[in-house]
Design a protein around this motif. Structure first.
Motif, short mmCIF file in Angstrom:
data_model
loop_
_atom_site.label_atom_id
_atom_site.label_comp_id
_atom_site.label_asym_id
_atom_site.label_seq_id
_atom_site.Cartn_x
_atom_site.Cartn_y
_atom_site.Cartn_z
N GLN A 101 -0.05 0.87 -6.60
CA GLN A 101 -1.71 -0.06 -6.35
C GLN A 101 -2.99 1.07 -6.19
OE1 GLN A 101 -1.95 -3.23 -4.87
NE2 GLN A 101 0.07 -2.80 -5.60
N HIS A 102 -2.44 2.53 -7.54
CA HIS A 102 -3.23 3.22 -7.36
C HIS A 102 -4.90 4.19 -6.09
CE1 HIS A 102 -1.64 3.43 -11.29
NE2 HIS A 102 -2.57 2.32 -10.69
N ARG A 103 -4.03 3.57 -4.81
CA ARG A 103 -4.67 4.04 -3.21
C ARG A 103 -3.94 4.36 -2.64
NH1 ARG A 103 -9.18 -0.13 -1.75
NH2 ARG A 103 -10.07 2.41 -1.14
N ASP A 104 -3.76 5.82 -1.99
CA ASP A 104 -2.87 6.50 -1.45
C ASP A 104 -2.87 5.64 -0.06
OD1 ASP A 104 -2.85 8.85 -2.59
OD2 ASP A 104 -3.85 10.15 -1.23
N ARG A 105 -3.66 4.39 0.27
CA ARG A 105 -2.70 4.26 1.78
C ARG A 105 -2.04 3.51 1.40
NH1 ARG A 105 -6.39 -0.47 2.82
NH2 ARG A 105 -7.99 -1.07 1.50
N LEU A 106 -2.43 2.54 -0.10
CA LEU A 106 -1.04 1.45 -0.12
C LEU A 106 -0.36 1.52 -0.67
CD1 LEU A 106 -4.08 -1.40 -1.43
CD2 LEU A 106 -3.02 -0.74 0.16
#
Length: 68
Positions: free
Chosen positions: A27-32
């Motif tokens: 997702q290119h987002r740490d939280r995801l």
């Protein structure tokens, strides 16, 4: 190609059922992309993957025997 799609579908199913992860796509987002997961959930996911591997091996050997 179908085998790869089937494997990806199986892995996503295991991730959802045992790890509560909705997708295995980046997702290119740490939280995801990074998840806190309980060790018992990881163990359950590994057991499910192992059982799926055993089942796949049984199906492959049955299919191979029929072709000889």
């Amino acid at each position: 190609m179908k085998q790869n799609k089937d494997l990806n579908k199986l892995l996503e199913q295991i991730a959802k059922e045992h790890l509560f992860i909705e997708t295995l796509e980046t997702q290119h987002r740490d939280r995801l992309d990074f998840h806190d997961v309980a060790v018992w959930s990881i163990k359950g996911a590994l057991e499910a993957a192992y059982a799926a591997g055993i089942e796949a091996a049984k199906n492959t050997s049955t299919t191979s025997k029929g072709k000889q």
